[in-house]
Enzyme design. Structure first.
Site, PDB file in Angstrom:
ATOM      1  N   ASN A 267      24.306  28.954 -52.153  1.00  0.00           N
ATOM      2  CA  ASN A 267      23.166  29.936 -51.726  1.00  0.00           C
ATOM      3  C   ASN A 267      23.732  30.777 -50.606  1.00  0.00           C
ATOM      4  O   ASN A 267      24.144  30.654 -49.445  1.00  0.00           O
ATOM      5  CB  ASN A 267      22.272  28.605 -51.118  1.00  0.00           C
TER       6      ASN A 267
ATOM      7  N   CYS B 222      15.677  33.009 -46.350  1.00  0.00           N
ATOM      8  CA  CYS B 222      16.016  33.173 -47.882  1.00  0.00           C
ATOM      9  C   CYS B 222      15.216  34.281 -48.350  1.00  0.00           C
ATOM     10  O   CYS B 222      15.332  34.407 -49.627  1.00  0.00           O
ATOM     11  CB  CYS B 222      16.241  31.918 -48.539  1.00  0.00           C
TER      12      CYS B 222
ATOM     13  N   HIS C 260      15.597  32.699 -56.446  1.00  0.00           N
ATOM     14  CA  HIS C 260      16.457  32.121 -55.484  1.00  0.00           C
ATOM     15  C   HIS C 260      17.478  31.143 -55.429  1.00  0.00           C
ATOM     16  O   HIS C 260      16.963  30.202 -56.378  1.00  0.00           O
ATOM     17  CB  HIS C 260      15.715  31.999 -54.083  1.00  0.00           C
TER      18      HIS C 260
HETATM   19  O1  UT7 Z   1      17.257  28.357 -49.284  1.00  0.00           O
HETATM   20  C1  UT7 Z   1      16.423  27.510 -48.813  1.00  0.00           C
HETATM   21  C2  UT7 Z   1      16.977  26.435 -47.779  1.00  0.00           C
HETATM   22  N1  UT7 Z   1      17.385  25.221 -48.403  1.00  0.00           N
HETATM   23  C3  UT7 Z   1      17.054  24.391 -49.556  1.00  0.00           C
HETATM   24  O2  UT7 Z   1      16.125  24.915 -50.313  1.00  0.00           O
HETATM   25  C4  UT7 Z   1      17.597  23.186 -49.651  1.00  0.00           C
HETATM   26  C5  UT7 Z   1      16.501  22.159 -49.987  1.00  0.00           C
HETATM   27  N2  UT7 Z   1      17.205  20.861 -50.132  1.00  0.00           N
HETATM   28  C6  UT7 Z   1      18.119  20.424 -51.041  1.00  0.00           C
HETATM   29  O3  UT7 Z   1      18.630  21.180 -51.605  1.00  0.00           O
HETATM   30  C7  UT7 Z   1      18.555  18.888 -51.011  1.00  0.00           C
HETATM   31  O4  UT7 Z   1      17.705  18.040 -50.070  1.00  0.00           O
HETATM   32  C8  UT7 Z   1      19.810  18.664 -50.530  1.00  0.00           C
HETATM   33  C9  UT7 Z   1      20.786  19.018 -51.399  1.00  0.00           C
HETATM   34  C10 UT7 Z   1      20.172  19.410 -49.153  1.00  0.00           C
HETATM   35  C11 UT7 Z   1      19.998  17.135 -50.285  1.00  0.00           C
HETATM   36  O5  UT7 Z   1      19.951  16.614 -51.557  1.00  0.00           O
HETATM   37  P1  UT7 Z   1      18.748  15.195 -51.851  1.00  0.00           P
HETATM   38  O6  UT7 Z   1      18.677  14.963 -53.016  1.00  0.00           O
HETATM   39  O7  UT7 Z   1      17.483  15.681 -51.158  1.00  0.00           O
HETATM   40  O8  UT7 Z   1      19.719  14.132 -50.906  1.00  0.00           O
HETATM   41  P2  UT7 Z   1      18.869  13.363 -49.736  1.00  0.00           P
HETATM   42  O9  UT7 Z   1      19.183  14.322 -48.518  1.00  0.00           O
HETATM   43  O10 UT7 Z   1      17.849  12.518 -49.934  1.00  0.00           O
HETATM   44  O11 UT7 Z   1      20.325  12.369 -49.410  1.00  0.00           O
HETATM   45  C12 UT7 Z   1      20.625  11.294 -50.525  1.00  0.00           C
HETATM   46  C13 UT7 Z   1      21.583  10.621 -50.005  1.00  0.00           C
HETATM   47  C14 UT7 Z   1      21.542  10.028 -48.626  1.00  0.00           C
HETATM   48  O12 UT7 Z   1      22.501   9.077 -48.648  1.00  0.00           O
HETATM   49  P3  UT7 Z   1      21.486   7.316 -48.566  1.00  0.00           P
HETATM   50  O13 UT7 Z   1      20.550   7.726 -47.143  1.00  0.00           O
HETATM   51  O14 UT7 Z   1      20.652   7.478 -49.861  1.00  0.00           O
HETATM   52  O15 UT7 Z   1      22.351   6.568 -48.417  1.00  0.00           O
HETATM   53  C15 UT7 Z   1      22.564  11.202 -47.920  1.00  0.00           C
HETATM   54  O16 UT7 Z   1      23.088  10.547 -46.694  1.00  0.00           O
HETATM   55  O17 UT7 Z   1      22.747  11.375 -50.271  1.00  0.00           O
HETATM   56  C16 UT7 Z   1      23.515  11.324 -48.771  1.00  0.00           C
HETATM   57  N3  UT7 Z   1      24.252  12.683 -48.906  1.00  0.00           N
HETATM   58  C17 UT7 Z   1      25.327  12.912 -49.443  1.00  0.00           C
HETATM   59  N4  UT7 Z   1      26.260  12.329 -50.080  1.00  0.00           N
HETATM   60  C18 UT7 Z   1      27.327  12.947 -50.542  1.00  0.00           C
HETATM   61  C19 UT7 Z   1      23.781  13.741 -48.321  1.00  0.00           C
HETATM   62  N5  UT7 Z   1      24.533  14.824 -48.264  1.00  0.00           N
HETATM   63  C20 UT7 Z   1      25.588  14.300 -49.097  1.00  0.00           C
HETATM   64  C21 UT7 Z   1      26.718  14.815 -49.697  1.00  0.00           C
HETATM   65  N6  UT7 Z   1      27.542  14.298 -50.097  1.00  0.00           N
HETATM   66  N7  UT7 Z   1      26.993  16.307 -49.367  1.00  0.00           N
END
Ligand code: UT7
Length: 331
Positions: free
Chosen positions: A286, A116, A256
Site C-alpha cells: 500500500n 489513501c 486502491h
Molecule cells: O489504505 C487504507 C488503510 N488500511 C487498510 O485498508 C487496512 C485494512 N485492514 C487490513 O487490511 C487487515 O485488517 C490487516 C491486514 C491489517 C489484518 O488482517 P486481519 O485478517 O484483519 O487480521 P486480524 O487483525 O484479525 O488478526 C488475526 C490474527 C491475530 O491473532 P489472534 O488474535 O487471532 O491470535 C493477530 O494478532 O493475526 C494476527 N496477526 C498477525 N500474524 C502474523 C496480526 N498481524 C499479523 C502479522 N503476522 N503481520
C-alpha cells in the site's frame, strides 16, 4: 459546441530500488510470508532507504519520467498538485519544491492530503480546474514515503505499507473523454481507527510522544477493513448505477491497493471479472497516495482510447469514493 472535459493525457511513475520482502519482514517482527500473502496479497514493497531524501524525491522522479515520455516543456504546466500523506515537512508545501525542481517555473503548487484517498480527491480537483477553463495543464502527483511513519516493530502496520510515486497530466478534451462522474465522501468518526497521533497541532512533538511511539501510523486493522470493504464497494456500485454502466461496460477497475481482500470484495460487488482488475499490491504493498497512478503506469500499455475506468479508494479520515473516467489515448 461540445462540452470541455478533463482527460489524463500522460502518466509517469517511480519506485525506489530497495525491495523489502516478506522474508526480510520475518526477521524484523513475528510474522510469516504465508500469513501476509493470504491476508493481504502482498509479497514485497519498495523502500526509499537513502538518508536525506523525502517524498519530494519520489514525486520529482515520477514527474520527470512523465515529462520525458511526453516530451513536455515543464514551463507549460499551470499547476502542480502533490497528493500525499507524508509531505517533506509539516510547513512548506512539498509541491512547491517539486514544481521548482522539475522546472515548472510558471506553475503554482500545493499539497492535497486525504490519506489513501488523496489521489482520488486530487483527480476531482485537477479536473475542476481544467473543466472551468482556467488552466490547461495540471500535473497531479501521488507520492508517499510511508516508511518514514511506519513502526517496524508493529507487525499490524509494517507489513502493509511501501514507498512510491505516480504522476498524471490532466488536459482539456473536446471528445467527451476523461472524467465523467465522481462520488466522493468522508466521515470524521473514522479518525480514531487510522491515524498518526502526534506531530500535528493536536498533539505537538515532545519527548513523551517520541517515547510513546506516537509519530508512527496506528490502525485498528479489523475496523478499517470492515469500513473499507463496505464503502469502497458501495461507492463503485453507485458510480456504475448512476452512469448506467453494466459490468460488461467497465473495461478496468482501478482500486486502491490496501488489501487484496478489499479489492476482491469491490470487484465482486461490481460483477467485474478479475482480468479487468488492475493489481500491483503484490510488488508494492500500500503506497497510499501513489497506488492509483502506479496502477495506471503499470497498465498504460493495455489501455485503449475510450476505455471505461472505474477508480475506487478508501483511506484514513475516513475518506473514500469512486470516479468514472474514459481513457483518452492509445499508447
Ligand atoms: O489504505 C487504507 C488503510 N488500511 C487498510 O485498508 C487496512 C485494512 N485492514 C487490513 O487490511 C487487515 O485488517 C490487516 C491486514 C491489517 C489484518 O488482517 P486481519 O485478517 O484483519 O487480521 P486480524 O487483525 O484479525 O488478526 C488475526 C490474527 C491475530 O491473532 P489472534 O488474535 O487471532 O491470535 C493477530 O494478532 O493475526 C494476527 N496477526 C498477525 N500474524 C502474523 C496480526 N498481524 C499479523 C502479522 N503476522 N503481520
Amino acid at each position: 459546441m461540445s462540452k470541455k472535459t478533463a482527460a489524463i493525457t500522460a502518466v509517469g511513475s517511480y519506485v525506489p530500488d530497495y525491495i523489502l520482502t516478506n522474508e526480510i519482514l520475518e526477521t524484523l517482527v513475528d510474522t510469516n510470508d504465508e500469513w501476509i500473502t493470504t491476508r493481504t496479497g502482498i509479497k514485497e514493497r519498495r523502500i526509499l532507504k537513502e538518508e536525506g531524501l523525502g517524498t519530494s524525491y519520489l514525486a520529482i522522479k515520477a514527474a520527470e519520467q512523465l515529462l520525458s515520455k511526453q516530451n513536455l516543456d515543464p514551463k507549460e504546466i499551470d499547476l502542480v498538485i502533490v497528493a500525499t500523506a507524508t509531505p517533506d515537512m509539516m510547513v512548506a508545501a512539498t509541491a512547491a519544491y517539486v514544481a521548482t525542481e522539475i522546472g515548472a517555473v510558471n506553475a503554482f503548487a500545493y499539497d492535497l492530503h486525504a490519506a489513501c484517498s488523496s489521489f482520488l480527491y486530487g483527480m476531482s480537483t485537477a479536473s475542476s480546474y481544467i473543466e472551468s477553463g482556467r488552466y490547461k495543464k495540471v500535473l497531479l502527483i501521488g507520492a508517499d514515503k510511508m516508511s518514514s511513519i511506519i513502526d517496524y516493530t508493529d507487525r499490524t502496520t509494517c507489513i502493509i505499507f511501501g514507498d512510491g510515486a505516480g504522476a498524471v497530466l490532466f488536459e482539456p478534451n473536446m471528445e467527451g473523454l476523461g472524467l465523467q462522474d465522481e462520488y466522493l465522501r468522508s466521515d470524521g468518526q473514522g479518525r480514531n481507527f487510522l491515524k498518526m497521533d502526534a506531530g500535528g497541532s493536536l498533539l505537538p512533538a515532545s519527548e513523551e510522544t517520541v517515547k510513546n511511539r506516537q509519530h508512527y501510523i496506528y490502525q485498528d486493522g479489523k475496523s478499517v477493513f470492515k469500513f473499507a470493504v463496505t464503502n469502497m464497494a458501495d461507492a463503485a456500485a453507485k458510480i456504475m448505477e448512476r452512469n448506467d454502466l453494466s459490468h460488461t461496460d467497465v473495461n478496468w477497475l482501478v482500486p486502491h491497493q490496501a488489501n487484496k481482500r478489499i479489492i476482491d470484495a469491490t470487484s465482486n460487488r461490481m460483477g467485474v471479472d478479475d482480468s479487468k482488475v488492475m493489481m500491483n499490491i503484490q510488488k508494492y504493498g500500500n503506497t497510499t497516495s501513489a497506488t492509483l497512478p502506479l496502477l495506471l503506469s503499470d497498465y498504460e500499455n493495455q489501455l485503449k482510447k475510450g476505455d471505461n475506468l472505474v477508480f475506487a479508494a478508501f483511506g484514513g479520515g475516513f475518506t473514500w469514493g469512486s470516479i468514472y473516467l474514459k481513457w483518452a489515448y492509445n499508447s
